[in-house]
Motif scaffolding. Structure first.
Motif, mmCIF file in Angstrom:
data_model
loop_
_atom_site.group_PDB
_atom_site.id
_atom_site.type_symbol
_atom_site.label_atom_id
_atom_site.label_comp_id
_atom_site.label_asym_id
_atom_site.label_seq_id
_atom_site.Cartn_x
_atom_site.Cartn_y
_atom_site.Cartn_z
ATOM 1 N N LEU A 182 0.817 -1.217 0.000
ATOM 2 C CA LEU A 182 0.000 0.000 0.000
ATOM 3 C C LEU A 182 0.847 1.263 0.000
ATOM 4 C CD1 LEU A 182 -3.004 -0.072 -0.304
ATOM 5 C CD2 LEU A 182 -3.186 0.820 2.008
ATOM 6 N N GLN B 97 -0.580 -3.919 10.523
ATOM 7 C CA GLN B 97 0.686 -4.620 10.276
ATOM 8 C C GLN B 97 1.684 -3.584 9.761
ATOM 9 O OE1 GLN B 97 0.358 -8.344 8.090
ATOM 10 N NE2 GLN B 97 -1.301 -9.062 9.369
ATOM 11 N N CYS B 98 1.758 -3.378 8.447
ATOM 12 C CA CYS B 98 2.649 -2.292 8.004
ATOM 13 C C CYS B 98 2.103 -0.961 8.474
ATOM 14 C CB CYS B 98 2.834 -2.305 6.487
ATOM 15 S SG CYS B 98 1.563 -1.461 5.536
ATOM 16 N N GLY B 99 0.790 -0.843 8.579
ATOM 17 C CA GLY B 99 0.180 0.361 9.125
ATOM 18 C C GLY B 99 -0.121 1.444 8.117
ATOM 19 N N CYS B 101 -2.377 1.522 5.685
ATOM 20 C CA CYS B 101 -3.818 1.719 5.520
ATOM 21 C C CYS B 101 -4.459 2.233 6.791
ATOM 22 C CB CYS B 101 -4.476 0.384 5.162
ATOM 23 S SG CYS B 101 -4.359 -0.819 6.526
ATOM 24 N N CYS B 133 -6.516 -2.695 2.351
ATOM 25 C CA CYS B 133 -5.392 -3.114 3.185
ATOM 26 C C CYS B 133 -4.753 -4.300 2.490
ATOM 27 C CB CYS B 133 -5.855 -3.511 4.589
ATOM 28 S SG CYS B 133 -4.512 -4.230 5.553
ATOM 29 N N ARG B 134 -3.455 -4.253 2.256
ATOM 30 C CA ARG B 134 -2.780 -5.339 1.566
ATOM 31 C C ARG B 134 -2.183 -6.348 2.533
ATOM 32 N NH1 ARG B 134 -3.209 -8.295 -2.892
ATOM 33 N NH2 ARG B 134 -1.410 -8.202 -4.301
ATOM 34 N N CYS B 135 -2.068 -5.996 3.809
ATOM 35 C CA CYS B 135 -1.336 -6.857 4.741
ATOM 36 C C CYS B 135 -2.216 -7.809 5.538
ATOM 37 C CB CYS B 135 -0.551 -6.020 5.745
ATOM 38 S SG CYS B 135 0.674 -4.923 5.029
HETATM 39 S S1 FES Z 1 -1.548 -2.995 7.397
HETATM 40 FE FE1 FES Z 1 -0.374 -2.808 5.565
HETATM 41 S S2 FES Z 1 -1.839 -2.117 4.158
HETATM 42 FE FE2 FES Z 1 -3.022 -2.491 5.929
#
Ligand code: FES
Ligand code: FES
Lengths: 746, 175
Positions: A182, B97-99, B101, B133-135
């Motif tokens: 993202l 996760q990556c945060g 989104c 959200c991709r994660c």
């Molecule tokens: S937590 Fe990584 S895109 Fe949602």
């Protein structure tokens, strides 16, 4: 292992618990500083001029109109590269900026630094580029016929004359998938005033970027500090350099910090993808369903530069069969050089594509034999003591293939088909209200995925970590990249349980501060960075006990016979307690001419079951549930592990029913989130997971890497479920509505 | 031109160009980099903010059109010392996760909670479907939503079950 390393259950937030991420609060409150959020005083903004065709001769570039614009500080082309003109992780074959032949759409021709991003963008467009368009090579069979390949991996094993009576043969295709992290590519380069620079860029391995950058920028490696990136996801797409060299060039030329951010459309050409593949398979079995012979020919579309494709095609070839025995195996995998988009690493690293084809073959073989598809897999399942059918490697460590298959089958099925009063948002087509619920068909499908852990084929793989005691607790130092997966939590948990202290923090160091941790990929950091942290923590604990003559360590200090004999401050009064460890896994072989050898460190396996509802008239699908049984060694953090499973399944589901990079003449036709569809929360299936725990003999606390498998066999399982619902052959992923309505095209 | 608006309760002014979006002005002129920029086309929701009571993609709003408006961003919902219940739930369920989104999703879910506290699980899914959200695969996000709305989503695992997994191990762990 010595007793200093035994797990201390009293330690808060150690291994086995669902510790929350330390970066959670910054992320939810908006204060976490991602790459694209970084600023530096006096900063300029960069922009890139790119080729809009896939193959061309670059006749002329005139940068003067751009340079003449107010606010523009530098416009650079290939001739401005200070050092080596090519970059690449293994083979350096990708020009930093376009040379005479342009080989892909989106190839960078020139870069600009200007006062603000809008000026930079306009200046990049003002550069005059004269191209002579050439015919792009986009067809895989043609590329093979012309010998345009990066690597051919060949496997021959067993009795060449072995033949089976029951034959299933077909050709399969799987489309190119975009990792679609993202956060788009973003970065910042800051000159240090002494001719060198500090660089933050989208990376999964700072120490592999460093030598490439130093060579291209004509700097000594000590003059470049590559900093750990705060990424908005990666999934493989940050394994190769994108903007880093450009940023370094612009910062060195202007003497000012330069920041660059790709927008989504540029991002689609700014990072590597999962290889699209064309795969021909022939399976032969005896009447009892024993696999006798498998022949496979795998064509992977690498695009024009090698990057990691040589290793990706090796994985495709070695995992071409799945976790099954077979008397005779002949596999040829080819990484082909085309003018299509660049492909490289993505979650599963080449094992996903053959998994789709080979698991489909297993289902069709089961149908031809009239046996249950899971029973067929169980009859052929390998386990410890068996040999991998492709490379011949003996499986030494736990590999619960039959267990994951039985476990996933034992998970209760979800509720039956929705009745007439169902909320339409639970139907294929959603609120579009397509077919009445009565017209739906349900399907259930299975697939099994086998993959290697860590790097293979003799790669000298290691990870360094440092554990330091301070008066306030312990600090773990690593260069491993936290991409969102939760490494920051896992290495702290390992350190806590090993030290016996709950006060542990993690510091992400740059390349000048610590040695390489290797790549955050290949399901490797829990075992590699984690393995290094475990050993460094063991060493620190042992040194602390020895220094104070104690028998236990906790957050207060060292204890002897239940009495505190030295506080942390007392301990450190006699000098630092600081241990640095470089952890290596056991060496692996280089393959022989037949692809034979102990090429892999270890393996992991998972089985998926997908349940889908299909509207057969409109070709719409809703994935109701995906269940997984996965070999994880030991669970270190149940919450995070389940998050990896759910996220991985969503990506596999995407590749099964919606995600496809559409390419025409080498040009991406859907380079936006409007046209490249990602699963939304309306597409999210219910996820059921069973974790099969057979501890790894070498992973920290028995853990195995686990983040790739949830994606791998999810794709074939979902397609198998649609096949079961519709009876269509579906030899291509993703499945399109027309494949369901009319059957797959030839 | 100069634009005056209220952001997270504070009056702010910014010099903006006519083509600049509200997202750009928040991030680059007002130093509020919580809202993200994953698509700039209204497709991903990472830039979500509340504008005069409506949830909007700030990448699609011209800054000039926000003259006189009241804007709430993720930074205005809570901070490390007093996080908003949605923010706490996101952390507790592993929904970031990556945060990347996350800021947009937190704003969207807080807006839903305020305006439709009786939203059903399917309403929640529909309301959040514009936030990619991709994660996470969304499960943890839907569990966080179920917690703050006080009801379970049958498709997202039971509330209060942090992992939803069954493990076949015996729980003994050694290095
Ligand atoms: S937590 Fe990584 S895109 Fe949602
Ligand atoms: S950045 Fe605004 S919707 Fe994606």
């Amino acid at each position: 292992m010595s007793d200093v390393s035994v797990r201390r259950p009293e330690v808060a937030d150690g291994v086995g618990t669902s510790v929350l991420r330390p970066d959670g609060i910054p992320k939810v409150t908006g204060t976490f500083e991602f790459l694209g959020d970084q600023h530096a005083a006096g900063m300029l903004w960069g922009a890139t001029r790119r080729a809009e065709v896939a193959h061309a001769r670059l006749r002329h570039v005139d940068v003067t109109p751009a340079l003449a614009m107010a606010g523009v500080h530098a416009v650079l082309t290939l001739d401005d590269v200070p050092g080596h003109r090519y970059q690449g992780q293994k083979t350096t074959d990708e020009p930093v900026l376009a040379e005479e032949e342009i080989r892909r759409c989106g190839e960078a021709i020139a870069v600009v630094a200007a006062d603000d991003p809008e000026t930079a963008r306009r200046a990049a467009q003002a550069i005059v580029v004269e191209l002579e368009e050439l015919e792009p090579l986009t067809d895989l069979e043609e590329a093979l016929a012309r010998g345009e390949l990066f690597r051919h991996v060949r496997v021959r094993r067993g009795d060449p004359d072995a033949r089976g009576e029951v034959v299933v043969e077909d050709t399969y295709a799987i489309a190119t998938q975009d990792p679609a992290a993202l956060g788009t590519e973003a970065g910042l380069a800051v000159p240090d005033g002494n001719g060198g620079l500090d660089l933050w860029g989208p990376t999964q391995w700072t120490h592999v970027d460093l030598p490439q950058l130093a060579a291209c920028l004509a700097l000594d490696p000590t003059q470049v500090r590559v900093h750990p990136a705060r990424l908005g996801g990666a999934f493989g797409s940050r394994e190769d350099l994108s903007m880093q060299t450009h940023l370094g060039m612009l910062a060195l030329r202007t003497g000012r910090p330069v920041k660059m951010v790709y927008d989504r459309t540029e991002s689609f050409v700014g990072h590597v993808k999962r290889h699209g593949a064309l795969m021909h398979y022939r399976h032969e079995a005896d009447r009892d369903g024993r696999l006798v012979r498998v022949e496979a020919r795998l064509l992977l579309d690498s695009g024009p530069y090698e990057l990691t494709s040589a290793a990706v095609v090796a994985n495709s070839t070695y995992f071409a069969l799945g976790p099954y025995r077979c008397e005779r195996v002949e596999v040829d995998g080819y990484a082909l050089k085309t003018n299509n988009p660049l492909s490289g690493a993505m979650r599963g690293f080449g094992a996903n594509q053959p998994c789709f084809a080979a698991e489909t073959q297993m289902d069709r073989l089961a149908a031809a034999l009239g046996v249950d598809p899971l029973e067929l897999r169980l009859r052929n399942a390998i386990g410890p003591g068996d040999h991998l059918a492709t490379t011949g490697q003996r499986i030494e460590h736990p590999l619960p293939v039959a267990e994951v298959i039985r476990s996933v089958a034992a998970i209760p099925l979800p509720d039956p088909l929705p009745g007439p009063d169902v909320d339409p948002r639970r139907l294929p087509g959603g609120t579009g209200r397509t077919s009445p619920p009565g017209a739906l068909v349900r399907g259930v499908g299975y697939a099994v995925g086998l993959k290697n852990l860590q790097f293979s084929e003799g790669f000298d793989d290691d990870a360094e970590a440092r554990v330091e005691l301070t008066p306030d607790g312990a600090v773990v130092h690593t260069a491993a990249i936290e991409v969102g997966q939760g490494l920051v939590t896992i290495v702290a948990q390992i350190a806590r349980s090993t030290l016996g202290m709950s006060g542990v923090e993690v510091a992400f160091d740059h390349t000048g501060q610590i040695g390489s941790a290797g790549s955050t990929s290949a399901s490797r950091q829990t075992q590699m960075a984690g393995g290094a942290v475990l050993r460094a923590a063991q060493a620190v604990r042992a040194a602390a006990l020895e220094r104070a003559g104690g028998d236990d360590l906790d957050d207060a200090g060292v204890w002897r016979d239940g009495q505190l004999v030295a506080s942390l401050a007392d301990l450190l009064a006699d000098g630092p307690l600081d241990e640095r460890v470089c952890f290596k896994h056991r060496p692996t072989d280089v393959p022989d001419a037949d692809g034979q050898g102990d090429l892999h460190v270890d393996f992991c396996v998972a089985a998926h079951r997908a349940v889908v509802d299909v509207d057969p008239e409109l070709g719409l699908v809703r994935v109701v549930e995906v269940a997984i049984a996965q070999d994880v060694g030991r669970v270190l953090n149940p919450l995070q592990l389940h998050g990896q499973i759910e996220g991985g399944i969503a990506q596999g589901l995407g590749h099964a029913i919606m995600e496809e990079v559409l390419v025409e003449r080498g040009i991406i036709r859907n380079a936006s989130f409007t046209d490249y569809l990602l699963p939304t929360c309306l597409d999210a299936p219910e996820v059921e997971a069973v974790l099969v725990e057979e501890p790894s003999p070498w992973g920290p606390y028995g853990a195995k890497g686990m983040a790739e498998l949830p994606t791998m066999s999810a794709t074939p399982a979902v397609v198998a479920a649609i096949r079961a619902a519709t009876g269509q052959p579906l030899t291509r992923a993703p499945v399109r509505p027309e494949d369901i309505v009319r059957g797959a095209p030839a | 031109m100069i634009v005056s608006l209220t952001v997270n309760g504070e009056p702010r002014t910014a010099e903006v160009a006519g083509f600049e979006s509200l997202l750009w002005v928040l991030r680059e002129r007002l130093d509020l980099r919580g809202a993200k920029d994953a698509c700039l086309q209204g497709e991903c929701g990472s830039c979500s903010v509340v504008l005069d009571g409506d949830l909007v993609c700030s990448c699609l709003v011209l800054a000039a059109d926000a003259e006189g408006a009241e804007v709430t961003t993720v930074e205005g919902l809570g901070d490390a010392t007093s996080p908003h219940p949605v923010q706490s739930a996101f952390v507790a369920h592993g929904a970031a996760q990556c945060g990347y989104c996350t800021p947009g999703l937190v704003v969207a879910l807080a807006h839903l909670r305020e305006n439709r506290p009786d939203a059903s699980p399917d309403d929640v899914r529909e309301a959040l479907a514009g936030n990619l959200c991709r994660c996470t695969g969304y499960g943890a996000i839907l569990r966080a939503a179920a917690e703050v709305l006080g009801r379970g989503d049958p498709g997202a695992g039971p509330v209060g079950d942090p992992d939803g997994t069954r493990s076949q191990g015996d729980g003994e762990v050694t290095p």
